[in-house]
Design an enzyme around this catalytic site. Structure first.
Site, PDB file in Angstrom:
ATOM      1  N   LYS A  82       0.655  -1.355  -0.200  1.00 39.76           N
ATOM      2  CA  LYS A  82      -0.385  -0.303   0.315  1.00 39.76           C
ATOM      3  C   LYS A  82       1.046   0.854   0.418  1.00 39.76           C
ATOM      4  O   LYS A  82       1.711   1.392   0.056  1.00 39.76           O
ATOM      5  CB  LYS A  82      -0.506   0.078   1.355  1.00 39.76           C
ATOM      6  N   GLY A 182     -24.127   3.548   3.231  1.00 38.77           N
ATOM      7  CA  GLY A 182     -23.337   4.551   2.601  1.00 38.77           C
ATOM      8  C   GLY A 182     -23.339   4.188   1.042  1.00 38.77           C
ATOM      9  O   GLY A 182     -23.403   2.844   0.702  1.00 38.77           O
ATOM     10  N   GLY A 184     -21.957   5.278  -1.981  1.00 37.18           N
ATOM     11  CA  GLY A 184     -21.639   5.621  -2.449  1.00 37.18           C
ATOM     12  C   GLY A 184     -21.320   4.585  -3.970  1.00 37.18           C
ATOM     13  O   GLY A 184     -22.417   3.559  -3.942  1.00 37.18           O
ATOM     14  N   VAL A 186     -19.342   1.757  -4.543  1.00 35.62           N
ATOM     15  CA  VAL A 186     -19.687   0.703  -4.054  1.00 35.62           C
ATOM     16  C   VAL A 186     -21.398   0.002  -3.867  1.00 35.62           C
ATOM     17  O   VAL A 186     -22.314  -0.385  -4.124  1.00 35.62           O
ATOM     18  CB  VAL A 186     -18.740   0.024  -3.089  1.00 35.62           C
TER      19      VAL A 186
END
Length: 354
Positions: A82, A182, A184, A186
């Site tokens: 990452k 949520g 968003g 996805v």
């Protein structure tokens, strides 16, 4: 200072931490490579205005380790890595800064492959790609896979089906009550699949516009965040922030299953997974159910094939069934089972190569 960092990375067993500093572009970044036993490390690059370097390091160590587990359990030949860029995406992002980051990625000779994450876009990846080929998550027009959230949402839907079959013996989603926290990219994609399957969807989003969109398109029943957590649901699906599953929220939950796309849903993994187990709420490990995005970008490495990527994402169903069975047989939480199976695959490869 060094002693602190070496102590920290040996505790998490990281292979390499790279601090990237470029005065002329203003780049300050950290790349963390956790494990490359199964293959090169792949993980997104996050741009965020961290308060200090310590917070950035803690975040990148945690996220890169998570990617090792995610790639392993998804049966990908990839390791965990990452990157974080310490900057404000709204004001500090520039072509020069992104290309400078690309040069650092290139200097690692393929040990780390980057992709977009929070604060970054598909468009940003194109600047990084000017300096290195070790980039995924680029536009379809550029030979990439485009938006990974489409397959992430589909993977969460498939994972939800596995949990419903195992926990409630149900194969149809018609009239099932699902609460999504949520909307968003996805959450929106997941909502589309659930709507087509005939589920009754309840939802909350801090952004009224996103909530209105799913209310108007998919007939989502809007609730406040508090109402959603304590609603009488079959499935609660956190698709926004982490740490939403904690002793306080667990007391209020009335669902049978938690299956959502958000990363790090449990505030404290060991404690909260045991609390859920004792309350007979099935927790679907987040890094397994949300692996669709990683599977999608991993497919770019061999030349992107949409059908193949979708087929692999459907495999999340069988991976989860194996985890649920392993957890039941060994009387452990589903998260513990996922971790043990992910670690086992890495350890088997270490033995095999030696």
């Amino acid at each position: 200072m060094n002693k602190g960092i070496f102590e920290r990375i040996s505790k998490t067993n990281h292979e390499q931490i790279v601090y990237c500093n470029d005065k002329s572009s203003g780049l300050k970044a950290i790349i963390a490579i956790h494990n490359t036993v199964l293959g090169p490390s792949l993980g997104g690059c996050r741009m965020y205005p961290y308060k200090n370097e310590h917070d950035a390091l803690v975040d990148v160590l945690r996220l890169s380790r998570g990617m090792t587990y995610k790639a392993s359990i998804a049966n990908l030949n990839l390791g965990g890595g990452k990157a974080v860029i310490i900057a404000d995406p709204a004001s500090d992002k520039s072509e020069v800064l992104l290309r400078s980051f690309g040069k650092f990625v290139e200097s690692l000779n393929g040990a780390y492959i980057t992709a977009e994450d929070v604060g970054m876009s598909v468009h940003d990846m194109e600047f990084i790609r000017m300096e290195t080929n070790h980039v995924t998550g680029i536009q379809r027009a550029m030979g990439g896979s485009g938006d990974p959230s489409i397959l992430t949402g589909y993977g969460v839907f498939v994972g939800m089906q596995a949990a419903l079959k195992k926990r409630l013996g149900i194969t149809s989603m018609r009239d099932l009550k699902v609460g999504i926290q949520g909307f968003g990219n996805v959450g929106h994609n997941l909502c589309k699949h659930l709507h087509e399957a005939g589920a009754i969807i309840y939802g909350y989003d801090i952004d009224q516009e996103k909530l209105d969109a799913v209310v108007n398109t998919f007939g989502v029943i809007p609730l406040s965040n508090e109402e959603l957590i304590s609603a009488d649901l079959d499935v609660f699906s956190p698709c926004a922030l982490g740490a939403v599953i904690n002793p306080d929220s667990i007391k209020k939950l009335k669902c049978s299953i938690i299956a959502g796309a958000a990363n790090n849903q449990l505030e404290k993994e060991s404690r909260d997974s045991k609390l859920l187990l004792s309350k007979k709420i099935m927790y679907v490990p987040d890094y397994v159910i949300n692996a669709g995005g990683l599977i999608n970008v991993a497919n770019e490495l061999q030349g992107y094939n949409k059908e193949k990527a979708r087929y692999q994402v459907e495999g999340i169903y069988y991976i989860l069934m194996r985890i649920f069975d392993y957890a039941a047989t060994n009387n452990i939480s589903t998260l513990e089972a996922a971790n043990l199976l992910a670690e086992r695959r890495v350890n088997e490869f270490i033995k095999w190569h030696h």
